[in-house]
Design a protein around this motif. Structure first.
Motif, PDB file in Angstrom:
ATOM      1  N   ILE A  13       0.853  -1.187   0.000  1.00 19.63           N
ATOM      2  CA  ILE A  13       0.000   0.000   0.000  1.00 19.63           C
ATOM      3  C   ILE A  13       0.889   1.236   0.000  1.00 19.63           C
ATOM      4  O   ILE A  13       1.854   1.308   0.759  1.00 19.63           O
ATOM      5  CB  ILE A  13      -0.902   0.044   1.252  1.00 19.63           C
ATOM      6  N   GLU A  15       0.998   5.765  -1.272  1.00 16.61           N
ATOM      7  CA  GLU A  15       0.349   6.981  -1.772  1.00 16.61           C
ATOM      8  C   GLU A  15       1.063   7.414  -3.036  1.00 16.61           C
ATOM      9  O   GLU A  15       2.292   7.395  -3.100  1.00 16.61           O
ATOM     10  CB  GLU A  15       0.439   8.098  -0.732  1.00 16.61           C
ATOM     11  N   THR A  20      -4.473   6.598  -2.875  1.00 16.20           N
ATOM     12  CA  THR A  20      -3.941   5.419  -2.204  1.00 16.20           C
ATOM     13  C   THR A  20      -3.951   4.298  -3.221  1.00 16.20           C
ATOM     14  O   THR A  20      -4.953   4.059  -3.892  1.00 16.20           O
ATOM     15  CB  THR A  20      -4.802   5.036  -0.987  1.00 16.20           C
ATOM     16  N   ASP A  48     -10.296  13.302   6.118  1.00 17.93           N
ATOM     17  CA  ASP A  48      -9.157  12.468   5.726  1.00 17.93           C
ATOM     18  C   ASP A  48      -8.881  11.420   6.803  1.00 17.93           C
ATOM     19  O   ASP A  48      -8.378  11.731   7.872  1.00 17.93           O
ATOM     20  CB  ASP A  48      -7.914  13.339   5.495  1.00 17.93           C
ATOM     21  N   VAL A  49      -9.237  10.162   6.505  1.00 20.58           N
ATOM     22  CA  VAL A  49      -8.958   9.031   7.390  1.00 20.58           C
ATOM     23  C   VAL A  49      -8.173   8.025   6.546  1.00 20.58           C
ATOM     24  O   VAL A  49      -8.763   7.260   5.783  1.00 20.58           O
ATOM     25  CB  VAL A  49     -10.257   8.402   7.950  1.00 20.58           C
ATOM     26  N   PRO A  50      -6.843   8.051   6.633  1.00 22.03           N
ATOM     27  CA  PRO A  50      -6.014   7.219   5.763  1.00 22.03           C
ATOM     28  C   PRO A  50      -6.358   5.733   5.791  1.00 22.03           C
ATOM     29  O   PRO A  50      -6.257   5.053   4.758  1.00 22.03           O
ATOM     30  CB  PRO A  50      -4.596   7.458   6.279  1.00 22.03           C
ATOM     31  N   GLU A  51      -6.776   5.219   6.944  1.00 25.96           N
ATOM     32  CA  GLU A  51      -7.097   3.795   7.035  1.00 25.96           C
ATOM     33  C   GLU A  51      -8.234   3.410   6.097  1.00 25.96           C
ATOM     34  O   GLU A  51      -8.254   2.311   5.549  1.00 25.96           O
ATOM     35  CB  GLU A  51      -7.470   3.411   8.479  1.00 25.96           C
ATOM     36  N   ILE A  52      -9.181   4.310   5.903  1.00 25.64           N
ATOM     37  CA  ILE A  52     -10.310   4.015   5.019  1.00 25.64           C
ATOM     38  C   ILE A  52      -9.828   3.935   3.571  1.00 25.64           C
ATOM     39  O   ILE A  52     -10.221   3.032   2.832  1.00 25.64           O
ATOM     40  CB  ILE A  52     -11.432   5.056   5.182  1.00 25.64           C
ATOM     41  N   ASP A  54      -6.868   3.052   2.659  1.00 27.71           N
ATOM     42  CA  ASP A  54      -6.143   1.777   2.588  1.00 27.71           C
ATOM     43  C   ASP A  54      -7.113   0.622   2.397  1.00 27.71           C
ATOM     44  O   ASP A  54      -6.895  -0.258   1.551  1.00 27.71           O
ATOM     45  CB  ASP A  54      -5.330   1.539   3.861  1.00 27.71           C
ATOM     46  N   GLU A  55      -8.178   0.615   3.193  1.00 31.26           N
ATOM     47  CA  GLU A  55      -9.154  -0.481   3.112  1.00 31.26           C
ATOM     48  C   GLU A  55      -9.792  -0.562   1.731  1.00 31.26           C
ATOM     49  O   GLU A  55      -9.930  -1.653   1.159  1.00 31.26           O
ATOM     50  CB  GLU A  55     -10.246  -0.283   4.170  1.00 31.26           C
TER      51      GLU A  55
END
Length: 89
Positions: A13, A15, A20, A48-52, A54-55
């Protein structure tokens, strides 16, 4: 079950260009045989929630990998039977 096989899937993963990006690599027998790709981008109106991101990117990459694997299986069946294979998700 007489024999157990293990296949590994590596997930990368990162950026790139404000998106992403995820890549999946299928490794039966420690050799990369298929890859899948997926990406996600943040909607400017969303928090901005980077984990989302990524998912979403990983889910899309895994889905792409699954479709590619089904296509390979269909091609293998067709090579053996000389008939069109119809595999469904």
């Amino acid at each position: 079950m007489n024999e157990v096989k293990t296949w590994a899937v590596d997930i990368y993963i990162g950026e790139r260009d404000g998106r992403t990006h995820a890549e999946t690599r299928l490794r039966p027998k420690d050799v990369v045989t298929l890859t899948g790709e997926g990406s996600a981008r943040l909607n400017p109106s969303d928090r901005d929630v980077p984990e989302i991101g990524d998912e979403i990117a990983v889910a899309r990459a895994l889905s792409d990998l699954a479709h590619r694997l089904l296509n390979v299986a269909a091609e293998d069946i067709e090579a053996l039977t000389h008939k069109e294979a119809h595999l469904h998700d």
